[in-house]
Design a protein around this motif. Sequence first.
Motif, mmCIF file in Angstrom:
data_model
loop_
_atom_site.group_PDB
_atom_site.id
_atom_site.type_symbol
_atom_site.label_atom_id
_atom_site.label_comp_id
_atom_site.label_asym_id
_atom_site.label_seq_id
_atom_site.Cartn_x
_atom_site.Cartn_y
_atom_site.Cartn_z
ATOM 1 N N THR A 190 0.856 -1.181 0.000
ATOM 2 C CA THR A 190 0.000 0.000 0.000
ATOM 3 C C THR A 190 0.898 1.240 0.000
ATOM 4 N N GLY A 191 1.373 1.595 -1.185
ATOM 5 C CA GLY A 191 2.401 2.627 -1.323
ATOM 6 C C GLY A 191 3.744 2.055 -0.921
ATOM 7 N N SER A 192 4.848 2.703 -1.361
ATOM 8 C CA SER A 192 6.146 2.184 -0.921
ATOM 9 C C SER A 192 6.388 2.555 0.533
ATOM 10 N N GLN A 193 5.569 3.483 1.054
ATOM 11 C CA GLN A 193 5.672 3.802 2.473
ATOM 12 C C GLN A 193 5.405 2.546 3.314
ATOM 13 N N GLN A 194 4.496 1.690 2.854
ATOM 14 C CA GLN A 194 4.276 0.449 3.592
ATOM 15 C C GLN A 194 5.505 -0.456 3.503
ATOM 16 N N THR A 197 18.480 12.171 4.584
ATOM 17 C CA THR A 197 17.651 11.087 4.036
ATOM 18 C C THR A 197 16.167 11.445 4.123
ATOM 19 N N TYR A 198 15.339 10.532 3.569
ATOM 20 C CA TYR A 198 13.894 10.769 3.465
ATOM 21 C C TYR A 198 13.247 10.804 4.862
ATOM 22 N N LEU A 199 12.647 11.935 5.143
ATOM 23 C CA LEU A 199 12.006 12.202 6.427
ATOM 24 C C LEU A 199 11.044 11.104 6.883
ATOM 25 N N VAL A 257 19.146 3.317 1.175
ATOM 26 C CA VAL A 257 19.619 4.316 0.197
ATOM 27 C C VAL A 257 18.532 4.658 -0.816
ATOM 28 N N ILE A 258 18.607 5.882 -1.315
ATOM 29 C CA ILE A 258 17.703 6.362 -2.373
ATOM 30 C C ILE A 258 18.612 6.862 -3.498
ATOM 31 N N PRO A 259 19.028 5.969 -4.403
ATOM 32 C CA PRO A 259 20.096 6.350 -5.332
ATOM 33 C C PRO A 259 19.671 7.262 -6.491
ATOM 34 N N GLN A 271 17.415 11.702 -5.181
ATOM 35 C CA GLN A 271 17.176 11.455 -3.754
ATOM 36 C C GLN A 271 16.264 12.504 -3.134
ATOM 37 N N ASN A 272 15.401 12.029 -2.267
ATOM 38 C CA ASN A 272 14.576 12.885 -1.425
ATOM 39 C C ASN A 272 15.291 12.952 -0.083
ATOM 40 N N PRO A 273 15.882 14.089 0.287
ATOM 41 C CA PRO A 273 15.608 15.449 -0.177
ATOM 42 C C PRO A 273 16.666 16.087 -1.098
ATOM 43 N N GLU A 295 16.902 -0.513 -1.054
ATOM 44 C CA GLU A 295 17.040 0.485 -2.125
ATOM 45 C C GLU A 295 15.651 1.050 -2.432
ATOM 46 N N ASP A 296 15.458 2.314 -2.131
ATOM 47 C CA ASP A 296 14.159 2.970 -2.328
ATOM 48 C C ASP A 296 14.224 3.717 -3.660
ATOM 49 N N ASP A 297 13.468 3.202 -4.644
ATOM 50 C CA ASP A 297 13.589 3.731 -6.001
ATOM 51 C C ASP A 297 12.361 4.518 -6.440
ATOM 52 N N ALA A 298 11.825 5.319 -5.553
ATOM 53 C CA ALA A 298 10.620 6.088 -5.864
ATOM 54 C C ALA A 298 10.786 6.958 -7.123
ATOM 55 N N TYR A 299 12.028 7.412 -7.390
ATOM 56 C CA TYR A 299 12.232 8.386 -8.482
ATOM 57 C C TYR A 299 13.044 7.841 -9.651
ATOM 58 N N LEU A 300 13.270 6.528 -9.662
ATOM 59 C CA LEU A 300 14.135 5.951 -10.700
ATOM 60 C C LEU A 300 13.674 6.298 -12.113
ATOM 61 N N GLY A 305 9.536 -0.015 -4.776
ATOM 62 C CA GLY A 305 9.082 0.784 -5.917
ATOM 63 C C GLY A 305 7.701 1.344 -5.641
ATOM 64 N N THR A 306 7.242 2.215 -6.543
ATOM 65 C CA THR A 306 5.934 2.848 -6.343
ATOM 66 C C THR A 306 5.372 3.360 -7.669
ATOM 67 N N LEU A 307 4.033 3.386 -7.755
ATOM 68 C CA LEU A 307 3.394 4.043 -8.900
ATOM 69 C C LEU A 307 3.038 5.493 -8.569
ATOM 70 N N SER A 308 3.378 5.939 -7.357
ATOM 71 C CA SER A 308 2.932 7.266 -6.916
ATOM 72 C C SER A 308 3.448 8.391 -7.803
ATOM 73 N N LYS A 309 4.664 8.286 -8.289
ATOM 74 C CA LYS A 309 5.243 9.403 -9.057
ATOM 75 C C LYS A 309 5.038 9.228 -10.555
ATOM 76 N N VAL A 310 4.736 8.004 -10.993
ATOM 77 C CA VAL A 310 4.566 7.781 -12.432
ATOM 78 C C VAL A 310 3.106 7.614 -12.843
ATOM 79 N N LEU A 355 -3.715 6.127 -5.624
ATOM 80 C CA LEU A 355 -4.010 4.702 -5.816
ATOM 81 C C LEU A 355 -3.362 3.856 -4.727
ATOM 82 N N ARG A 356 -2.296 4.409 -4.102
ATOM 83 C CA ARG A 356 -1.547 3.732 -3.038
ATOM 84 C C ARG A 356 -1.008 2.381 -3.506
ATOM 85 N N ILE A 357 -0.259 2.406 -4.585
ATOM 86 C CA ILE A 357 0.361 1.169 -5.058
ATOM 87 C C ILE A 357 1.874 1.291 -5.046
#
Length: 396
Positions: A99-103, A125-127, A169-171, A174-176, A202-207, A232-237, A242-244
């Motif tokens: 439910t989001g990559s936050q989960q 790093t990401y807050l 890591v957020i390669p 990176q946020n922030p 490896e948190d790839d939210a922005y890959l 990974g996440t669909l939040s940014k793409v 949708l929280r996926i």
Amino acid sequence: MPFPLARRMEFITASDVRELLKVTQRPEIISFAGGLPAPELFPIEELAKLAHDLLIEDGVRALQYSTTEGYPPLREWIAARMTSTWGASFEADDILVTTGSQQGLDLTAKLFIDEGDVVVTESPTYLAALGAFKVCRPRFVEVATDDHGMELAALERVLATERPKFVYVIPNGQNPSGRTWSVERREGFMKVMARFDVPVIEDDAYLEIRYDGHTAPSMRSFDTRGQVVCLGTLSKVLAPGLRIGWVAADRALLDRYVLLKQSADLHTASLTQMLAERWLTSGAFDSSLERIRDTYRERRDAMLAALESELPPGCRFTRPDSGMFVWVEFPPTIRSRELLARCLEREVAFVPGDSFFADATRLNTARLNFSNMPPERIREGVKRIGRVLRETLAQD
Ligand code: PMP
């Protein structure tokens, strides 16, 4: 509070910045504070049609309970995309839809951290990763970063002296900080990590949100030991509502994530998983991603040009080639929280950078988001920050 709460709640407190930033909801505020995608890019019409068809054609499945691991065709799509574009070779069975990559971050904390365990992160790093991990009360050890990624000599020192439960890591973008690790640094990082029995998260939210050059290879492509867990996440793409998101990992480890997710929420909403899968396989994904990249690239360029011309001497900022954020370092006498309070009087907002350090240091830094505002508002907002900065420096 009349009821005794768990001890962990002593460490879980609302941030004062959050209170300050509540006003940023007002439409007149130029907010660089959030991390929101541009809402005009959401494919609302297409999703409306697909949702209608989905409910008519496959409504029972979309509305019924389903398996914890996730909707099989969506897991197939994710594994294929990671293999083709991320350089991270996975099969559908290696994917857990979350439910989001936050989960994914929350489950990672539960899976690895006992109270007092060491967790290694980039600095900053990401807050909200710090927030998710903090619930399990680790000790954070931050490793310095430069423009190419984590400083490897510093990492080696930490790995040799501490016994971290994982390195987070957020390669990409990176946020922030907005930084993207160089390919050489990724390779070097994985060579160092391979000498220790420590997993890499490896948190790839922005890959996929890359503006210049090709998508960089995931750490997983240099992984010879199954050490890397990808989030990974669909939040940014596609759309964060949708929280996926997903966790991709070797099966033995993934099974443990599945157990934890089962107790957390049984499974991610079937309706949004199935809707997302229909959209992703409709042929719309690549052109939509291109539109997102083009829009954000223009906004990034507007922000960088404005920072260049409006900030007084003594300020430094990153030049992101991915993601949604620019990281700014003001002259050392500036306190970003005080600066924010003054900027809010001029109706412009950002997040003070100390929130992104486990020990809340580096008081003269800030994170600026550029994805959520059109270029002219970005120029105006940066101009106002520049003006407030000059006034503050003159008073000092
Ligand atoms: N990781 C990073 C680095 C992020 O920036 C975000 C969103 N801001 C997330 C994870 C969580 O995103 P989501 O839960 O929407 O997938």
